[in-house]
Design an enzyme around this catalytic site. Sequence first.
Site, PDB file in Angstrom:
ATOM      1  N   GLY A 125      38.581  64.089  47.160  1.00  0.00           N
ATOM      2  CA  GLY A 125      39.551  63.102  46.712  1.00  0.00           C
ATOM      3  C   GLY A 125      39.516  62.935  45.209  1.00  0.00           C
ATOM      4  O   GLY A 125      38.436  62.886  44.604  1.00  0.00           O
ATOM      5  N   GLY A 181      31.866  40.004  45.412  1.00  0.00           N
ATOM      6  CA  GLY A 181      32.438  41.058  46.237  1.00  0.00           C
ATOM      7  C   GLY A 181      32.102  42.459  45.782  1.00  0.00           C
ATOM      8  O   GLY A 181      31.183  42.696  44.996  1.00  0.00           O
ATOM      9  N   LEU A 206      28.224  37.074  46.243  1.00  0.00           N
ATOM     10  CA  LEU A 206      29.335  36.518  45.491  1.00  0.00           C
ATOM     11  C   LEU A 206      29.805  37.523  44.441  1.00  0.00           C
ATOM     12  O   LEU A 206      28.999  38.137  43.753  1.00  0.00           O
ATOM     13  CB  LEU A 206      28.917  35.213  44.811  1.00  0.00           C
ATOM     14  N   GLY A 236      40.180  57.269  50.073  1.00  0.00           N
ATOM     15  CA  GLY A 236      40.952  56.074  50.379  1.00  0.00           C
ATOM     16  C   GLY A 236      40.121  54.933  50.924  1.00  0.00           C
ATOM     17  O   GLY A 236      38.883  55.014  50.979  1.00  0.00           O
ATOM     18  N   ASP A 245      42.659  43.378  48.314  1.00  0.00           N
ATOM     19  CA  ASP A 245      42.653  44.697  48.942  1.00  0.00           C
ATOM     20  C   ASP A 245      42.921  44.685  50.439  1.00  0.00           C
ATOM     21  O   ASP A 245      43.125  45.744  51.032  1.00  0.00           O
ATOM     22  CB  ASP A 245      41.311  45.406  48.677  1.00  0.00           C
ATOM     23  N   CYS A 267      33.868  44.639  43.907  1.00  0.00           N
ATOM     24  CA  CYS A 267      34.164  44.977  42.513  1.00  0.00           C
ATOM     25  C   CYS A 267      32.979  44.676  41.605  1.00  0.00           C
ATOM     26  O   CYS A 267      32.520  45.538  40.853  1.00  0.00           O
ATOM     27  CB  CYS A 267      35.392  44.207  42.024  1.00  0.00           C
ATOM     28  N   GLY A 301      41.421  60.485  43.450  1.00  0.00           N
ATOM     29  CA  GLY A 301      41.906  59.203  42.964  1.00  0.00           C
ATOM     30  C   GLY A 301      40.927  58.652  41.941  1.00  0.00           C
ATOM     31  O   GLY A 301      39.997  59.343  41.512  1.00  0.00           O
ATOM     32  N   LYS A 339      31.199  51.102  35.715  1.00  0.00           N
ATOM     33  CA  LYS A 339      31.438  51.203  34.272  1.00  0.00           C
ATOM     34  C   LYS A 339      30.115  51.250  33.515  1.00  0.00           C
ATOM     35  O   LYS A 339      30.028  51.892  32.457  1.00  0.00           O
ATOM     36  CB  LYS A 339      32.301  50.034  33.774  1.00  0.00           C
ATOM     37  N   HIS A 353      46.288  49.912  10.983  1.00  0.00           N
ATOM     38  CA  HIS A 353      45.819  51.244  10.620  1.00  0.00           C
ATOM     39  C   HIS A 353      44.430  51.140   9.995  1.00  0.00           C
ATOM     40  O   HIS A 353      44.182  50.235   9.210  1.00  0.00           O
ATOM     41  CB  HIS A 353      46.782  51.882   9.611  1.00  0.00           C
TER      42      HIS A 353
END
Length: 471
Positions: free
Chosen positions: A180, A40, A38, A271, A311, A42, A182, A51, A450
């Site tokens: 690649g 997927g 569960l 890709g 995707d 990502c 990308g 990350k 700032h």
Amino acid sequence: MADSYDVIVLGSGPGGYVSAIRCAQLGLKTAIVERELLGGICLNWGCIPTKALLRSAEVFHQMKHAKAYGLAADNITADLDAIVKRSRGVAKQLNQGVTHLMKKNKITVHTGTGKLTGKGKLSVTGEDGKATEISAKHIIVATGARARELPFAKADGKHVWTYRHAMTPAEMPTKLLVMGSGAIGIEFASFYNDMGVDVTVVEMLDRIVPVEDKDVSVFLEKALTKQGMTIMTGAGVEAITVSDKGVKAKIKGKDGKVAEHDFSHVISAVGIVPNTEDIGLEAQGIKTDRGFIQIDGYGRTGVPGVWAIGDCTPGPWLAHKASHEGVTTAEAIAKELGNKDVHPHPLDRANIPGCTYCHPQIASVGMTEAKAKEAGYELKVGMFPFIGNGKAIALGEPEGFVKTVFDAKTGELLGAHMIGAEVTEMIQGYVVGRTLETTEAELMNTVFPHPTISETMHEATLAAYGRALHI
């Protein structure tokens, strides 16, 4: 009798599980089918665990440069096993979170490989080979995609890697070839470079991160070269030979000459391929283009009752795009089933931000300067460097810039492009601005806090109209 639902979602990535949750929130009886984990790719093998790896590399990089901050950190070392373990732990925690969300929203989870077998019907084949049939008024295909492999560079998990292998390496490479440039290729190149690996990036086009604005590509190449990477653009890997010792790669350079180079490992990042084979699309008459399912702005495939998101559909192939599509499709289905309180909007592909978590980070939304010129716009372009920003200097991160592209006639923000520290967090300001159809006037009149790096966003807007204050 087959289990029957209002909606079945095939695939549980950031598109699939979010769509299932939204369907459930709208009162629809919902099921989700997943053959692996569960969340997927990502959550388990892509966005999130990478990350975590990049965060370890970032901390390691800062520790090695502690002296620049008046600090001392001696004998700095990296424990590869511990870094990977932390990354996998993050993925596991989020996988468990999705499992909880399925239970919370009363979504039935069917584990196995799903296939469309008829109108409103789906078979699910488990690990034992047994198939069960389930049915629904609507089916959402969210099967995602996988890494594309070159015929001469088949991944073996030992010396030739896809992103999965690169995420759980058994050993640290000594000399790494990344094919690649990308987002995936550059992120892994950045990670391994920060970890002390000798990294070479080969890109067939004339610049790295070619979907980005040219100024960003040029800046990134200089930054990565300064960090010790070898960048080869206008080049191509023509063949690789794998042995127990490593990899020999024949690379055709920009000058047309072919030379052989030795590497310990290769990452193929050239890709993706949609996961749309053998799921029953053809038999149902669902149209694809190079495997990608063709849809309208709401996710309709053209075959009543069958929808697609993420995707496995046309790009950009990004998790946040998949999630947004998932919500849109869920609401469109609810509307078709009689819900008068939902008002779905078609996806605006021109307003989807892109983020690359290399060092320095890249973020963008909308048109590049070149694309805007091609479209016939008269432009106002502004750039503001991080070196003019107090917070960036205080952080020791003065390298980078923000670039804005405006329609000179209307003041419409056509595009924004950033490179530098934390720009992946800042880009959303411009995305919201574009969603609200903001012009330069609103951005100029907005008060930015700032000291923050976000002040560069204000200055880049001012710069487009000759009004920058700090440069």
